[in-house]
Design a protein around this motif. Sequence first.
Motif, PDB file in Angstrom:
ATOM      1  N   PRO A 106       0.602  -1.334  -0.106  1.00 10.92           N
ATOM      2  CA  PRO A 106      -0.069  -0.049   0.037  1.00 10.92           C
ATOM      3  C   PRO A 106       0.745   1.456   0.138  1.00 10.92           C
ATOM      4  O   PRO A 106       0.187   2.449  -0.544  1.00 10.92           O
ATOM      5  N   ASP A 107       1.982   1.279   0.673  1.00 14.23           N
ATOM      6  CA  ASP A 107       2.969   2.365   0.382  1.00 14.23           C
ATOM      7  C   ASP A 107       3.097   2.818  -0.814  1.00 14.23           C
ATOM      8  O   ASP A 107       3.267   3.920  -1.263  1.00 14.23           O
ATOM      9  N   THR A 108       3.600   1.692  -1.589  1.00  9.58           N
ATOM     10  CA  THR A 108       3.723   1.968  -3.235  1.00  9.58           C
ATOM     11  C   THR A 108       2.653   2.454  -3.813  1.00  9.58           C
ATOM     12  O   THR A 108       2.673   3.270  -4.717  1.00  9.58           O
ATOM     13  N   SER A 111      -0.050   3.659  -2.850  1.00 12.43           N
ATOM     14  CA  SER A 111      -0.723   4.968  -2.722  1.00 12.43           C
ATOM     15  C   SER A 111       0.234   6.110  -2.950  1.00 12.43           C
ATOM     16  O   SER A 111      -0.443   7.484  -3.225  1.00 12.43           O
ATOM     17  N   GLY A 112       1.306   5.740  -3.634  1.00 13.53           N
ATOM     18  CA  GLY A 112       2.079   6.682  -4.216  1.00 13.53           C
ATOM     19  C   GLY A 112       2.376   7.984  -3.452  1.00 13.53           C
ATOM     20  O   GLY A 112       3.001   8.176  -2.539  1.00 13.53           O
ATOM     21  N   ALA A 113       1.715   9.262  -4.077  1.00 12.56           N
ATOM     22  CA  ALA A 113       1.938  10.416  -3.583  1.00 12.56           C
ATOM     23  C   ALA A 113       1.139  10.616  -2.529  1.00 12.56           C
ATOM     24  O   ALA A 113       1.408  11.795  -1.685  1.00 12.56           O
ATOM     25  N   ILE A 114       0.312   9.701  -1.783  1.00 12.93           N
ATOM     26  CA  ILE A 114      -0.399  10.138  -0.539  1.00 12.93           C
ATOM     27  C   ILE A 114       0.511   9.708   0.586  1.00 12.93           C
ATOM     28  O   ILE A 114       0.667   8.451   0.917  1.00 12.93           O
ATOM     29  N   PRO A 115       0.990  10.357   1.537  1.00 15.58           N
ATOM     30  CA  PRO A 115       1.899   9.926   2.703  1.00 15.58           C
ATOM     31  C   PRO A 115       0.980   9.203   3.661  1.00 15.58           C
ATOM     32  O   PRO A 115      -0.099   9.436   3.720  1.00 15.58           O
ATOM     33  N   LEU A 116       1.482   8.267   4.310  1.00 16.26           N
ATOM     34  CA  LEU A 116       0.942   7.488   5.215  1.00 16.26           C
ATOM     35  C   LEU A 116       0.194   8.577   6.446  1.00 16.26           C
ATOM     36  O   LEU A 116      -0.943   8.183   6.635  1.00 16.26           O
ATOM     37  N   ARG A 117       0.891   9.198   6.760  1.00 13.96           N
ATOM     38  CA  ARG A 117       0.276  10.359   7.850  1.00 13.96           C
ATOM     39  C   ARG A 117      -0.935  11.043   7.202  1.00 13.96           C
ATOM     40  O   ARG A 117      -2.015  11.195   8.075  1.00 13.96           O
ATOM     41  N   THR A 118      -1.208  11.358   6.012  1.00 14.69           N
ATOM     42  CA  THR A 118      -2.091  11.792   5.267  1.00 14.69           C
ATOM     43  C   THR A 118      -3.312  10.896   5.293  1.00 14.69           C
ATOM     44  O   THR A 118      -4.709  11.199   5.635  1.00 14.69           O
ATOM     45  N   PHE A 136      -8.647   8.997   7.469  1.00 18.08           N
ATOM     46  CA  PHE A 136      -9.475   7.857   8.103  1.00 18.08           C
ATOM     47  C   PHE A 136      -9.824   8.344   9.374  1.00 18.08           C
ATOM     48  O   PHE A 136     -11.049   8.052   9.975  1.00 18.08           O
ATOM     49  N   SER A 137      -8.903   9.197  10.263  1.00 18.65           N
ATOM     50  CA  SER A 137      -9.318   9.626  11.487  1.00 18.65           C
ATOM     51  C   SER A 137     -10.668  10.731  11.452  1.00 18.65           C
ATOM     52  O   SER A 137     -11.362  10.530  12.086  1.00 18.65           O
ATOM     53  N   LEU A 138     -10.531  11.488  10.380  1.00 18.88           N
ATOM     54  CA  LEU A 138     -11.500  12.198  10.200  1.00 18.88           C
ATOM     55  C   LEU A 138     -12.816  11.890   9.851  1.00 18.88           C
ATOM     56  O   LEU A 138     -13.858  12.146  10.308  1.00 18.88           O
ATOM     57  N   PHE A 139     -12.901  11.014   8.708  1.00 20.36           N
ATOM     58  CA  PHE A 139     -14.114  10.394   8.326  1.00 20.36           C
ATOM     59  C   PHE A 139     -14.641   9.486   9.344  1.00 20.36           C
ATOM     60  O   PHE A 139     -15.946   9.432   9.327  1.00 20.36           O
ATOM     61  N   LEU A 181     -12.025   0.250   2.177  1.00 24.31           N
ATOM     62  CA  LEU A 181     -10.670   0.888   1.617  1.00 24.31           C
ATOM     63  C   LEU A 181      -9.381   0.536   2.503  1.00 24.31           C
ATOM     64  O   LEU A 181      -8.459   0.867   1.901  1.00 24.31           O
ATOM     65  N   THR A 182      -9.404   0.190   3.665  1.00 22.37           N
ATOM     66  CA  THR A 182      -8.595  -0.194   4.684  1.00 22.37           C
ATOM     67  C   THR A 182      -7.476  -1.078   4.002  1.00 22.37           C
ATOM     68  O   THR A 182      -6.141  -0.613   4.088  1.00 22.37           O
ATOM     69  N   PRO A 183      -7.537  -2.068   3.349  1.00 16.29           N
ATOM     70  CA  PRO A 183      -6.389  -2.755   2.894  1.00 16.29           C
ATOM     71  C   PRO A 183      -5.716  -2.219   1.606  1.00 16.29           C
ATOM     72  O   PRO A 183      -4.473  -2.302   1.279  1.00 16.29           O
ATOM     73  N   LEU A 184      -6.314  -1.189   1.192  1.00 17.11           N
ATOM     74  CA  LEU A 184      -5.645  -0.485  -0.064  1.00 17.11           C
ATOM     75  C   LEU A 184      -4.844   0.650   0.466  1.00 17.11           C
ATOM     76  O   LEU A 184      -4.254   1.378  -0.143  1.00 17.11           O
ATOM     77  N   CYS A 185      -5.271   1.213   1.588  1.00 12.66           N
ATOM     78  CA  CYS A 185      -4.637   2.553   2.136  1.00 12.66           C
ATOM     79  C   CYS A 185      -3.381   2.332   3.188  1.00 12.66           C
ATOM     80  O   CYS A 185      -2.695   3.093   3.440  1.00 12.66           O
ATOM     81  N   PHE A 186      -3.322   1.148   3.811  1.00 11.53           N
ATOM     82  CA  PHE A 186      -2.465   0.889   4.804  1.00 11.53           C
ATOM     83  C   PHE A 186      -1.548  -0.221   4.603  1.00 11.53           C
ATOM     84  O   PHE A 186      -2.003  -1.302   4.129  1.00 11.53           O
ATOM     85  N   PRO A 187      -0.291  -0.120   5.152  1.00  6.64           N
ATOM     86  CA  PRO A 187       0.730  -1.096   4.737  1.00  6.64           C
ATOM     87  C   PRO A 187       0.389  -2.383   5.851  1.00  6.64           C
ATOM     88  O   PRO A 187      -0.001  -2.005   6.880  1.00  6.64           O
ATOM     89  N   ALA A 188       0.964  -3.487   5.499  1.00  8.08           N
ATOM     90  CA  ALA A 188       0.744  -4.550   6.230  1.00  8.08           C
ATOM     91  C   ALA A 188       1.859  -4.142   7.486  1.00  8.08           C
ATOM     92  O   ALA A 188       2.823  -3.705   7.388  1.00  8.08           O
ATOM     93  N   ASP A 189       1.379  -4.588   8.740  1.00  5.51           N
ATOM     94  CA  ASP A 189       2.461  -4.334   9.754  1.00  5.51           C
ATOM     95  C   ASP A 189       2.985  -5.616  10.604  1.00  5.51           C
ATOM     96  O   ASP A 189       2.646  -6.724  10.060  1.00  5.51           O
ATOM     97  N   ARG A 190       3.716  -5.486  11.344  1.00  2.45           N
ATOM     98  CA  ARG A 190       4.663  -6.619  12.049  1.00  2.45           C
ATOM     99  C   ARG A 190       3.531  -7.317  12.991  1.00  2.45           C
ATOM    100  O   ARG A 190       2.512  -6.754  13.789  1.00  2.45           O
TER     101      ARG A 190
END
Length: 426
Positions: A3-5, A7-14, A19-22, A185-194
């Motif tokens: 997802p990091d790749t 999402s390209g131009a959209i940083p993780l913090r954005t 997601f926090s906003l909506f 949308l979650t699987p498309l927007c966030f990276p897999a974590d440890r």
Amino acid sequence: MDPDTASGAIPLRTRYALFSLFSLSADFVYGAVFVTVLLSRGVEPWALGSILAANIALGMVLEAPSGALGDRYGHRRLLCAGLAAWGAGFAVFGSAEGIPATVLGLALGVCGHSLQSGTLTAIVVNRVGDHDRVSRVRRAVRLGQVAGRGGSVLGAASVLVGGSWAQADTLVLAAGVSLVVLAALTPLCFPADRRRAGNPVLAILRESVATIAGRRFRPLVLLAVSTGVVMATLIMAWQPLLLDTYGEDVRRNGLVLLVMTLGLMAGAACSRFTDRLRPHVWGPVFAVATGAPLVLLAFGWLPLVPGLVVAEFFLGVTGVLCAAWQHLTFSDANRNTMFSAMAVVSGVTYAATQWCFGWLWELGGIPVTVSVLVGVSAAVASLTPLSARLVAESVRAESAPVETRPSGPRPVGPRPSDRRPGERPG
């Protein structure tokens, strides 16, 4: 594709902020009208407090192990499942016609909320290295809190506008649909974590609960209880007070919640000016400051809406201080589990406060109820700095984990993109 790749131009913090906003926007659509909806369906005050307390208690049954599930199997999976259940609960609540279906929607919604709580922040904070860790963690938490408060404003504005053409329960149904969309949308927007492979969920849970119950976290627990009491009191009181003062109009609920959440958002943003090294001092101060205007407005000694806005402002400051203090003392490996353990403390506090609110309201009226509960909050808050003074390690920040490489172990630092120009790696 990662997802990091993708999402390209959209940083993780954005993505984190959006997601926090909506998600908070949907939550505040529900929050603006849920007491009104329950009262309109014939729920008595004593039953209102009991129903809400029972549902929170149910959520705590799932909250306790949910963090361990996230640390064991991945935060992204849990975020997706939690958002889906949360949205489904709102949809059932909004479309219900009787009390049984209404209670079912409440139960499903609170379980979904418990599943996803803490996972979004954990995804982001776990990627912060040792470099300038305290400031970066505080910035990440503040970003999430400010974005969430912005979502609260959006949710309140949606009720204000949507209340002109839709019933309150229809607005809650729409909020549920939006949460289900976020889940998709979650699987498309966030990276897999440890993940903590090989560690049983119960073992992770026991380890974190034992840690939370220890001396180091005693001041944090006291602050969480104090904040939880005053927050639950505010949530329970504002709609009945508004109803008594101005009459029933769902659009007015949205308007008042809008200005309240603007105050909450301003408080979260202004938390940056507090002393980051002494949350054990400033957290209790702002918790007490949150309760004081509630007592004044309950007795009519302060105008209702300005008093609510002031209370929300101080609550916004308190929320950021408490959350940042927690995340700085949690370890990355157990972050979600420990967050859930603290959330259980807060949830039990909410449930007990709401149950007490319902019965005290029945027995003595809202002014007496607010005074008693705010007094309890202030008494617990006053114990926090004393406890922190006796437990010096309670304000010590955890370091980032150590990652093993062929050249030997070294602390996980910032990624190259996080370094300042000219800064040497390592």
